[in-house]
Design a protein around this motif. Structure first.
Motif, mmCIF file in Angstrom:
data_model
loop_
_atom_site.group_PDB
_atom_site.id
_atom_site.type_symbol
_atom_site.label_atom_id
_atom_site.label_comp_id
_atom_site.label_asym_id
_atom_site.label_seq_id
_atom_site.Cartn_x
_atom_site.Cartn_y
_atom_site.Cartn_z
ATOM 1 N N PRO A 155 0.707 -1.108 0.042
ATOM 2 C CA PRO A 155 -0.064 0.299 0.087
ATOM 3 C C PRO A 155 0.959 1.281 -0.054
ATOM 4 O O PRO A 155 2.066 1.275 0.675
ATOM 5 C CB PRO A 155 -0.724 -0.068 1.103
ATOM 6 C CG PRO A 155 -0.082 -0.960 2.256
ATOM 7 C CD PRO A 155 0.772 -1.939 1.227
ATOM 8 N N ALA A 156 0.514 2.486 -0.880
ATOM 9 C CA ALA A 156 1.036 3.379 -0.735
ATOM 10 C C ALA A 156 0.951 4.250 0.496
ATOM 11 O O ALA A 156 -0.025 4.235 1.197
ATOM 12 C CB ALA A 156 0.613 4.241 -1.976
ATOM 13 N N ALA A 157 2.007 4.912 0.922
ATOM 14 C CA ALA A 157 1.803 5.806 2.056
ATOM 15 C C ALA A 157 1.177 7.179 1.837
ATOM 16 O O ALA A 157 1.444 7.780 0.870
ATOM 17 C CB ALA A 157 3.272 5.998 2.509
ATOM 18 N N ILE A 158 0.350 7.448 2.478
ATOM 19 C CA ILE A 158 -0.666 8.752 2.375
ATOM 20 C C ILE A 158 0.129 9.805 3.015
ATOM 21 O O ILE A 158 0.287 9.828 4.383
ATOM 22 C CB ILE A 158 -2.042 8.355 3.081
ATOM 23 C CG1 ILE A 158 -2.779 7.369 2.321
ATOM 24 C CG2 ILE A 158 -2.685 9.909 2.963
ATOM 25 C CD1 ILE A 158 -4.174 7.091 3.161
ATOM 26 N N LEU A 159 0.620 10.565 2.375
ATOM 27 C CA LEU A 159 1.249 11.929 2.861
ATOM 28 C C LEU A 159 0.960 13.239 2.304
ATOM 29 O O LEU A 159 0.724 13.463 1.277
ATOM 30 C CB LEU A 159 2.864 11.710 2.315
ATOM 31 C CG LEU A 159 4.119 12.400 2.933
ATOM 32 C CD1 LEU A 159 4.110 12.291 4.391
ATOM 33 C CD2 LEU A 159 5.276 12.265 2.074
ATOM 34 N N THR A 160 0.460 13.868 3.500
ATOM 35 C CA THR A 160 0.020 15.307 3.051
ATOM 36 C C THR A 160 1.111 16.398 3.268
ATOM 37 O O THR A 160 2.274 16.055 3.847
ATOM 38 C CB THR A 160 -1.233 15.692 3.761
ATOM 39 O OG1 THR A 160 -0.847 15.567 5.195
ATOM 40 C CG2 THR A 160 -2.131 14.578 3.561
ATOM 41 N N GLU A 161 1.071 17.322 2.976
ATOM 42 C CA GLU A 161 1.897 18.884 3.054
ATOM 43 C C GLU A 161 2.178 18.906 4.808
ATOM 44 O O GLU A 161 3.391 19.159 5.132
ATOM 45 C CB GLU A 161 1.450 19.847 2.604
ATOM 46 C CG GLU A 161 2.496 21.115 2.467
ATOM 47 C CD GLU A 161 1.992 22.247 1.758
ATOM 48 O OE1 GLU A 161 2.911 23.173 1.726
ATOM 49 O OE2 GLU A 161 1.074 22.043 1.098
#
Length: 501
Positions: free
Chosen positions: A457-463
Motif C-alpha cells: 500500500p502506498a503511504a498517504i502523505l500530506t503537506e
C-alpha cells in the motif's frame, strides 16, 4: 698401338703437359717403369692405376669442350673408345716422375719411393676432388636426428588427457598439482561460503568507499548538462502528454518481452524527451521515435541487444527497417551522440549501495521512479538525483522506516526539507498507480523478482504531515548535536581538571 702418358702436376690437376722437346712421349706395352715389375703388381699400385685412368678420362673430357674444338662429340667418343681399348689390352698408365721443365728422374730406389708416394697422393686427391655433395643425404641425417629426439605418444582425440605427462615436462611446465588452472578431480565436497555478492557491475563499482562521493558529484554535474526541456510539449503541435504516456507504457511492455534491463528503459525515455525538446513530431511517427530510441538504448546498455528486425516486428510491421534506421540516425544527430546520461535508476543503485539498504527498499524505490516516467509534467522539472532521493524517502515511509536520517543527508547530499515538492508529487503518483489505465509497470513489479513491491500500500502523505516529519527530524538532529557538544565539553572539563590536579 699408341698409348697415353699422363704426368702428375702437383700444382694443377687434370692438365696434359708435353715434354721439353715438344713431342709427346709414347710408351710401348711391356716397356714401362721397372718399379711395377718389382712391386709384384701391388694392390695399392693397381688401385692408383685405375684411379689414374679415371683422371686421364676426366682430363680428356675436360680439355675437349664443345665450344673450343670442332667435332667435340666425335673427339669425346674417340677418347672413350681408346681408354676402353687400353683397359682391355691391359695397359698400365703411370705418372711421370720428374719435373716438367726437363729435370732427369732420380735413382731407381728413390724412384720407387716417389712413385709409391705419388700413387697415394693421387688416390687422396682424386677422392677429395670428385667427392659429390648430396643434399638429400644431409636432410635425411637431420630427419633421423629429429626422429631420435622425438617422443612418440599415443594418439588422442580432442579434449582428452595426455598420457605419460611426465615425458612432456619442460623447464617452463607447471605440474598439475601446483597449476592455478588445474581442476581437482577428487570427490571432495566444494564448500561455498554464504557471503553477500554484488548483483551487477555497477554495485560492485559503487562499493569502493573512497570513490563514492566523487562518483556522486560527477553524476550530479552530468545530469544537468544533458536534460530535456521541461515545457517542450507546449511546442508540439500534433502530440500530447497522454500520447507520450501511452508510448512509455508500450516501451515497458517491449522491454519486458525481450528481458531488457531497467536502465535500458530509462535511457530510452530520456532520449525521447531530449529529441522531442528539439524536434516537432507528428503523431503517426511518435511510435517510430520510441522504437528507434529503445533500439539505441539497447545497443548502448545490453550485451546482446535485439536485432532491428525485432523492433520492426513489435510495431506489427507498421514501419520498415529502413525507416527505423533512418530515425536512429536522426536521433543520434539531434542528440549529438551524447548518450551517456545518468538516470534515476543509476542514482537509486548508488544510494542503496552507499547506505547499505535492503533489497525491498531498493525495489520499491525503483518502482516509484519508473512510475514517474509516465508523466512528463511535472517530473521533467526535477533532476534525476532529486527524483531518486524523493522516491527513496517515500519508499522508507511506505515500509514503516524513518523517512530520512542524518546519515542519508550526509551521503546523498539532500536535506529532507529540500525534497518536499518531489516527495509530494511522487506520493500522488504512487497512490494513483492502481487506478490508471497504463498497468505495464505495475504488472512488472508484481513479480517475485522484485519482491512484489507493487502490492504494497502506498503511504498517504500530506503537506502538513511532511512538515511535522521535517520538524521532528530537525529537532532530533539539534538534540543530537547539543548532546554531542555537551559530551565534548564534559570530556574537555574532565581533562582540564585532571591536568590541574
Amino acid at each position: 698401338m699408341a698409348t697415353f702418358r699422363v704426368h702428375e702436376d702437383l700444382e694443377k690437376e687434370n692438365r696434359l703437359n708435353a715434354p721439353a722437346g715438344g713431342k709427346k712421349a709414347t710408351v710401348p706395352l711391356g716397356t714401362l717403369n721397372p718399379v711395377v715389375a718389382q712391386a709384384g703388381k701391388n694392390q695399392a699400385l693397381q688401385t692408383g692405376t685405375l684411379l689414374q685412368q679415371q683422371r686421364t678420362m676426366f682430363s680428356v673430357l675436360n680439355n675437349v669442350q664443345p665450344g673450343n674444338v670442332p667435332n667435340a662429340e666425335k673427339a669425346v667418343k674417340e677418347a672413350k673408345g681408346k681408354l676402353q681399348h687400353q683397359r682391355a689390352a691391359g695397359a698400365v698408365l703411370l705418372p711421370k716422375v720428374g719435373d716438367e721443365n726437363g729435370i732427369e728422374p732420380k735413382a731407381p730406389g728413390l724412384q720407387a719411393k716417389v712413385a709409391q708416394k705419388s700413387v697415394v697422393t693421387v688416390t687422396s686427391e682424386v677422392l677429395q676432388a670428385f667427392q659429390v655433395y648430396d643434399e638429400s643425404k644431409e636432410n635425411l641425417t637431420h630427419l633421423n636426428v629429429a626422429k631420435r629426439e622425438e617422443v612418440h605418444h599415443e594418439k588422442r582425440g580432442p579434449l582428452q588427457e595426455i598420457k605419460n605427462v611426465d615425458l612432456l615436462e619442460t623447464p617452463m611446465s607447471v605440474s598439475e598439482s601446483y597449476s592455478p588452472m588445474s581442476v581437482d578431480k577428487s570427490s571432495s565436497v566444494i564448500v561455498v561460503e554464504d557471503v553477500p555478492i554484488p548483483r551487477n557491475d555497477r554495485e560492485r563499482f559503487y562499493e569502493v568507499e573512497d570513490y563514492q562521493q566523487d562518483i556522486l558529484m560527477y553524476l550530479k554535474e552530468a545530469e544537468r548538462r544533458n536534460r530535456p526541456k521541461p515545457g517542450y510539449m507546449q511546442k508540439q503541435t500534433d502530440i500530447t502528454h497522454s500520447m507520450r504516456t501511452i508510448l512509455v507504457d508500450w516501451l515497458v511492455e517491449v522491454s519486458e518481452e525481450y528481458k531488457l534491463h531497467g536502465e535500458t528503459l530509462a535511457l530510452a525515455v530520456s532520449y525521447i524527451d531530449r529529441f522531442l525538446s528539439f524536434m516537432s513530431v507528428v503523431r503517426a511517427k511518435l511510435q517510430l521515435v520510441g522504437t528507434a530510441a529503445l533500439f539505441i538504448a539497447a545497443k548502448y546498455e545490453e550485451i546482446y541487444p535485439p536485432d532491428v528486425g525485432e523492433f520492426v516486428y513489435i510495431t506489427d510491421d507498421t514501419y520498415t527497417k529502413t525507416q527505423v534506421l533512418r530515425m536512429e540516425q536522426l536521433i543520434l544527430k539531434v542528440l549529438s551522440f551524447d548518450l551517456t546520461v545518468p538516470t534515476s535508476l543509476v542514482f537509486t543503485n548508488l544510494y542503496c549501495v552507499m547506505n547499505d539498504l535492503p533489497d525491498k527498499v531498493k525495489f520499491l524505490t525503483m518502482y516509484i521512479c519508473e512510475l514517474s516516467l509516465l508523466d512528463a509534467d511535472p517530473y521533467l522539472t526535477y533532476v534525476q538525483s532529486e527524483i531518486a532521493a524523493g522516491a527513496l524517502a517515500l519508499a522508507r515511509r511506505a515500509l514503516d522506516l524513518p523517512m530520512w536520517s542524518k546519515m542519508l543527508e550526509n551521503n546523498i547530499g539532500y536535506r529532507l526539507s529540500a525534497l518536499k515538492n518531489i516527495i509530494l508529487d511522487l506520493s500522488k503518483t504512487h497512490n494513483a498507480a492502481a487506478s490508471t489505465q497504463q498497468q505495464a509497470i505495475q504488472e512488472k513489479y508484481k513479480s517475485k523478482t522484485y519482491k512484489e513491491v507493487a502490492f504494497l500500500p502506498a503511504a498517504i502523505l500530506t503537506e502538513d504531515t511532511f512538515d511535522k516529519i521535517c520538524d521532528l527530524l530537525s529537532s532530533s538532529s539539534t538534540t543530537a548535536v547539543t548532546s554531542n557538544q555537551q559530551g565534548k565539553d564534559i570530556a574537555a572539563g574532565q581533562k582540564n581538571s585532571i591536568v590541574f590536579v
